[in-house]
Design a protein around this motif. Structure first.
Motif, mmCIF file in Angstrom:
data_model
loop_
_atom_site.group_PDB
_atom_site.id
_atom_site.type_symbol
_atom_site.label_atom_id
_atom_site.label_comp_id
_atom_site.label_asym_id
_atom_site.label_seq_id
_atom_site.Cartn_x
_atom_site.Cartn_y
_atom_site.Cartn_z
ATOM 1 N N ALA A 10 3.123 -14.863 11.399
ATOM 2 C CA ALA A 10 3.225 -15.227 9.979
ATOM 3 C C ALA A 10 1.988 -15.983 9.525
ATOM 4 O O ALA A 10 1.532 -15.825 8.393
ATOM 5 N N ALA A 11 1.423 -16.800 10.401
ATOM 6 C CA ALA A 11 0.229 -17.568 10.054
ATOM 7 C C ALA A 11 -0.980 -16.659 9.835
ATOM 8 O O ALA A 11 -1.892 -17.016 9.089
ATOM 9 N N ALA A 12 -0.974 -15.483 10.455
ATOM 10 C CA ALA A 12 -2.092 -14.552 10.286
ATOM 11 C C ALA A 12 -2.082 -13.898 8.907
ATOM 12 O O ALA A 12 -3.104 -13.392 8.460
ATOM 13 N N GLN A 13 -0.944 -13.885 8.225
ATOM 14 C CA GLN A 13 -0.804 -13.364 6.868
ATOM 15 C C GLN A 13 -1.323 -11.930 6.713
ATOM 16 O O GLN A 13 -2.140 -11.635 5.846
ATOM 17 N N TYR A 14 -0.845 -11.048 7.557
ATOM 18 C CA TYR A 14 -1.264 -9.646 7.477
ATOM 19 C C TYR A 14 -0.911 -8.987 6.145
ATOM 20 O O TYR A 14 -1.757 -8.302 5.564
ATOM 21 N N PRO A 15 0.313 -9.139 5.612
ATOM 22 C CA PRO A 15 0.609 -8.497 4.328
ATOM 23 C C PRO A 15 -0.269 -9.006 3.192
ATOM 24 O O PRO A 15 -0.734 -8.227 2.358
ATOM 25 N N GLU A 16 -0.508 -10.314 3.173
ATOM 26 C CA GLU A 16 -1.344 -10.875 2.112
ATOM 27 C C GLU A 16 -2.787 -10.386 2.234
ATOM 28 O O GLU A 16 -3.435 -10.076 1.232
ATOM 29 N N GLY A 17 -3.288 -10.312 3.457
ATOM 30 C CA GLY A 17 -4.636 -9.787 3.672
ATOM 31 C C GLY A 17 -4.738 -8.331 3.283
ATOM 32 O O GLY A 17 -5.724 -7.896 2.678
ATOM 33 N N GLY A 18 -3.703 -7.558 3.620
ATOM 34 C CA GLY A 18 -3.681 -6.147 3.225
ATOM 35 C C GLY A 18 -3.660 -5.991 1.718
ATOM 36 O O GLY A 18 -4.294 -5.085 1.162
ATOM 37 N N LEU A 19 -2.945 -6.884 1.034
ATOM 38 C CA LEU A 19 -2.898 -6.849 -0.428
ATOM 39 C C LEU A 19 -4.287 -7.075 -1.012
ATOM 40 O O LEU A 19 -4.726 -6.342 -1.896
ATOM 41 N N VAL A 20 -4.998 -8.054 -0.503
ATOM 42 C CA VAL A 20 -6.334 -8.363 -1.020
ATOM 43 C C VAL A 20 -7.300 -7.209 -0.742
ATOM 44 O O VAL A 20 -8.062 -6.795 -1.614
ATOM 45 N N VAL A 73 -0.200 -0.408 -1.446
ATOM 46 C CA VAL A 73 -0.415 0.256 -0.155
ATOM 47 C C VAL A 73 -0.914 -0.751 0.880
ATOM 48 O O VAL A 73 -0.442 -0.770 2.021
ATOM 49 N N GLY A 74 -1.844 -1.604 0.495
ATOM 50 C CA GLY A 74 -2.365 -2.608 1.423
ATOM 51 C C GLY A 74 -1.282 -3.571 1.891
ATOM 52 O O GLY A 74 -1.213 -3.914 3.066
ATOM 53 N N PHE A 75 -0.407 -3.985 0.988
ATOM 54 C CA PHE A 75 0.673 -4.893 1.345
ATOM 55 C C PHE A 75 1.645 -4.222 2.306
ATOM 56 O O PHE A 75 2.054 -4.823 3.303
ATOM 57 N N VAL A 76 1.991 -2.976 2.031
ATOM 58 C CA VAL A 76 2.918 -2.245 2.913
ATOM 59 C C VAL A 76 2.309 -2.055 4.294
ATOM 60 O O VAL A 76 2.971 -2.262 5.316
ATOM 61 N N VAL A 77 1.044 -1.686 4.350
ATOM 62 C CA VAL A 77 0.370 -1.522 5.640
ATOM 63 C C VAL A 77 0.321 -2.863 6.377
ATOM 64 O O VAL A 77 0.548 -2.924 7.591
ATOM 65 N N GLY A 78 0.055 -3.939 5.660
ATOM 66 C CA GLY A 78 0.035 -5.264 6.278
ATOM 67 C C GLY A 78 1.388 -5.662 6.843
ATOM 68 O O GLY A 78 1.483 -6.237 7.926
ATOM 69 N N ARG A 79 2.472 -5.348 6.128
ATOM 70 C CA ARG A 79 3.817 -5.648 6.631
ATOM 71 C C ARG A 79 4.119 -4.848 7.887
ATOM 72 O O ARG A 79 4.694 -5.363 8.836
ATOM 73 N N ARG A 80 3.741 -3.583 7.878
ATOM 74 C CA ARG A 80 3.977 -2.760 9.068
ATOM 75 C C ARG A 80 3.156 -3.265 10.242
ATOM 76 O O ARG A 80 3.635 -3.283 11.374
ATOM 77 N N PHE A 81 1.920 -3.688 9.991
ATOM 78 C CA PHE A 81 1.093 -4.223 11.067
ATOM 79 C C PHE A 81 1.677 -5.526 11.585
ATOM 80 O O PHE A 81 1.666 -5.784 12.785
#
Length: 83
Positions: A21-31, A59-67
């Protein structure tokens, strides 16, 4: 942000969930998705500039959540293999 079984309170998360959660993959994917959605139409067809940032962000947010989900599964699998 909710993670695991819809938990968003860090006290309820295990160490793997907190670390991911600290890595914030969905948020990073969104950006990244927003950035690609802006840069791509500027370089190609500027009429797409109205729509592509939104699509890229989604799309970036979804990919980040999956990652993020993949990272949790991988770390738990690695941890169980070493125990």
């Amino acid at each position: 942000m909710a993670i695991g079984q819809y938990r968003d309170d860090p006290a309820e998360m295990d160490d793997v969930e907190r670390e991911v959660a600290a890595a914030q993959y969905p948020e990073g994917g969104l950006v990244v998705g927003l950035g690609v959605g802006i840069v791509l139409p500027v370089l190609t067809v500027q009429a797409l500039l109205v729509l592509t940032p939104f699509l890229g962000g989604i799309v970036g947010f979804v990919v980040g959540r999956r990652f993020r989900d993949y990272a949790i599964r991988r770390r738990r699998r690695d941890r169980s293999a070493t125990e």
